[in-house]
Design an enzyme around this catalytic site. Structure first.
Site, PDB file in Angstrom:
ATOM      1  N   HIS A 199      20.758  12.127 -60.757  1.00  0.00           N
ATOM      2  CA  HIS A 199      21.996  11.465 -61.246  1.00  0.00           C
ATOM      3  C   HIS A 199      23.543  12.097 -61.681  1.00  0.00           C
ATOM      4  CE1 HIS A 199      23.274   7.552 -60.822  1.00  0.00           C
ATOM      5  NE2 HIS A 199      24.251   7.766 -60.758  1.00  0.00           N
ATOM      6  N   ARG A 222      24.748   5.557 -72.426  1.00  0.00           N
ATOM      7  CA  ARG A 222      26.358   5.809 -71.547  1.00  0.00           C
ATOM      8  C   ARG A 222      27.455   5.506 -73.344  1.00  0.00           C
ATOM      9  NH1 ARG A 222      27.081   5.805 -65.966  1.00  0.00           N
ATOM     10  NH2 ARG A 222      25.442   6.465 -64.874  1.00  0.00           N
ATOM     11  N   GLY A 250      30.740   6.531 -58.132  1.00  0.00           N
ATOM     12  CA  GLY A 250      31.812   5.084 -58.336  1.00  0.00           C
ATOM     13  C   GLY A 250      32.860   5.079 -58.723  1.00  0.00           C
ATOM     14  N   ARG A 259      31.486  15.635 -59.451  1.00  0.00           N
ATOM     15  CA  ARG A 259      32.628  15.537 -60.212  1.00  0.00           C
ATOM     16  C   ARG A 259      33.411  17.077 -60.060  1.00  0.00           C
ATOM     17  NH1 ARG A 259      28.060  15.331 -64.276  1.00  0.00           N
ATOM     18  NH2 ARG A 259      28.584  13.875 -65.141  1.00  0.00           N
ATOM     19  N   GLN A 262      26.200   4.977 -49.793  1.00  0.00           N
ATOM     20  CA  GLN A 262      25.261   5.027 -50.843  1.00  0.00           C
ATOM     21  C   GLN A 262      25.580   3.555 -51.557  1.00  0.00           C
ATOM     22  OE1 GLN A 262      26.191   5.794 -54.548  1.00  0.00           O
ATOM     23  NE2 GLN A 262      24.643   4.442 -54.866  1.00  0.00           N
ATOM     24  N   SER A 295      17.298  14.836 -57.657  1.00  0.00           N
ATOM     25  CA  SER A 295      18.757  14.132 -58.000  1.00  0.00           C
ATOM     26  C   SER A 295      18.528  13.490 -59.854  1.00  0.00           C
ATOM     27  CB  SER A 295      18.955  13.285 -57.379  1.00  0.00           C
ATOM     28  OG  SER A 295      20.542  12.973 -58.434  1.00  0.00           O
ATOM     29  N   ARG A 347      27.728  24.000 -59.024  1.00  0.00           N
ATOM     30  CA  ARG A 347      29.394  24.243 -59.437  1.00  0.00           C
ATOM     31  C   ARG A 347      29.547  25.633 -58.377  1.00  0.00           C
ATOM     32  NH1 ARG A 347      29.024  20.079 -60.614  1.00  0.00           N
ATOM     33  NH2 ARG A 347      29.259  18.950 -62.734  1.00  0.00           N
ATOM     34  N   ARG A 399      22.932  11.332 -65.558  1.00  0.00           N
ATOM     35  CA  ARG A 399      24.102  10.239 -66.080  1.00  0.00           C
ATOM     36  C   ARG A 399      22.770   9.034 -66.457  1.00  0.00           C
ATOM     37  NH1 ARG A 399      29.189  10.432 -64.915  1.00  0.00           N
ATOM     38  NH2 ARG A 399      29.322   8.326 -64.386  1.00  0.00           N
ATOM     39  N   THR A 446      19.949   5.066 -53.507  1.00  0.00           N
ATOM     40  CA  THR A 446      19.767   5.361 -55.182  1.00  0.00           C
ATOM     41  C   THR A 446      18.712   4.770 -55.820  1.00  0.00           C
ATOM     42  OG1 THR A 446      22.099   6.372 -55.385  1.00  0.00           O
ATOM     43  CG2 THR A 446      20.473   6.392 -57.482  1.00  0.00           C
TER      44      THR A 446
END
Ligand code: GLV
Length: 410
Positions: free
Chosen positions: A306, A192, A108, A360, A155, A304, A340, A309, A183
């Site tokens: 997320h 958050r 996002g 990310r 998405q 996933s 990664r 998150r 999703t």
């Protein structure tokens, strides 16, 4: 004496990669040798609230840590003296051949951290021949992004109101997307806390603290934020609904967070009826939900959490992957959250994943160096996959299976 092969010698030509000239990275990013290096550069480059939004997770960050740690639960068992001089990282997914077994996960607001973020990600993915999933929580109109990359996926977070759901799906179809990702792990907003502590909100609220962040991060302020406003006007949420949403900066406007708490598999069935293209369900962790998604007619699923998150303390996707693969015969099982390194990607493929998505690091790469940065990131990871295939004794990715892994500690 041992002869260390050079990186160029270990990375074979990739016949499936379009020959698009590489873009030069700015000299200040000469130290970038891995995806993690982009995170360090982005931490310096971005205002603290924006970096907190991208990097952050929820509550105690337990899911985030578990994702990173999950790769250490498996160790490689490489094979020797296999001729891997003609190996390839190319792989097929949903009827198309890609240059690598990974793509760009939806993120996002990427046009807040990177100048024209969604477009930059889409263009880099196109040039490098990997899939890119555009997030519906984005600030550039989807029509512009699919024009830049006709192979991009869209998405959506389903709007809670059926007429809005229908209108959004119609818009995605008319825009020209062929693959729709729904999703399903975000029926309500997660906790958050780190975003609130860092001063991040959507819309961002003008404040002295925010102004100070702007002053102390001039490269972002002038190169991304003010440049966007000067050339394209104030960014708005363009794609959560068929209509335009809230601006990204406002003292008063409230964002229209659609209430999705009542959504069920019936709504996914409705999406399946409305959407003629490929349908991918993202956010699956339980074998029973994988079965339900396939029963509804999903063409693929993404295992996933997320990126850590949503629900804190959630199982890392890698841990549940083999069980889900076992019930999804014939339906591609993709995975994201915490990947990664090339070794991470190869472990997931060995456990049966068809493909890996990574978020990310590509956001950071786009923030600090635009399309050149994202292409550099894709190239680094593809080289890691290729080099590690060679050391594993694998020439084609479909050769990988669980026999190349040993559970750690055994
Ligand atoms: C959006 O998908 C987010 O996790 O912030």
């Amino acid at each position: 004496m041992q002869i260390e092969p050079s990186a160029a010698a270990t990375a074979p030509a990739l016949p499936d990669t379009p020959v698009v000239p590489a873009l030069r990275l700015p000299a200040r990013l000469g130290h970038v040798l891995s995806l993690d290096d982009f995170e360090r550069a982005a931490r310096r480059h971005l205002p603290a609230p924006v970096f907190a939004y991208v990097s952050g997770a929820v509550e105690r960050n337990a899911s985030l840590r578990a994702n990173a740690a999950s790769f250490e639960q498996y160790e490689f068992l490489p094979r020797m003296l296999v001729d891997m001089s003609r190996r390839t990282t190319a792989t097929s997914l949903l009827g198309r051949r890609w240059s690598a077994p990974f793509g760009i996960a939806p993120m996002g607001i990427s046009a807040l951290s990177a100048y024209r973020g969604d477009l930059v990600l889409a263009q880099a993915a196109r040039a490098e021949n990997v899939p890119m999933i555009m997030s519906g929580s984005s600030l550039i109109r989807m029509e512009e992004v699919v024009q830049a990359n006709p192979d991009a996926w869209f998405q959506a977070y389903l709007p809670g109101v059926e007429s809005e759901m229908q209108a959004l799906i119609a818009r995605v179809r008319i825009a020209g997307f062929r693959t729709l990702v729904i999703t399903v792990d975000s029926s309500i907003a997660s906790n958050r806390e780190n975003n609130i502590r860092a001063g991040f909100s959507t819309p961002l609220r003008p404040s002295l603290a925010l102004a100070w962040q702007g002053l102390t991060h001039p490269r972002w302020t002038f190169g991304t934020f003010l440049r966007t406003i000067a050339q394209h006007g104030m960014p708005h949420f363009e794609n959560n609904f068929a209509r335009r949403g809230a601006p990204i900066l406002s003292a008063t406007v409230q964002r229209d967070f659609s209430d999705r708490g009542h959504l069920t598999w019936e709504h996914l069935r409705m999406v399946r009826r409305l959407w003629p293209g490929q349908l991918v369900v993202k956010g699956i962790l339980d074998v029973r939900d994988a079965r339900l998604a396939i029963g509804v007619g999903a063409d693929g699923i993404i295992v996933s959490n997320h990126g850590g998150r949503q629900l804190d303390g959630t199982v890392p996707p890698l841990k549940v992957l083999p069980g889900i693969v076992a019930v999804c015969r014939g339906t591609p099982v993709m995975i994201d959250s915490g990947f990664r390194r090339g070794t991470d990607v190869l472990k997931a493929l060995a456990l049966g994943a068809s493909f890996v998505f990574i978020g990310r690091p590509f956001n950071y790469a786009a923030s600090v160096a635009g399309e050149a940065g994202v292409r550099k990131g894709i190239g680094l990871l593809r080289d890691e996959v290729s080099r590690n295939m060679a050391m594993l004794g694998v020439t084609e990715l479909h050769e990988l299976d669980a026999s190349y892994l040993v559970p750690a500690g055994r």
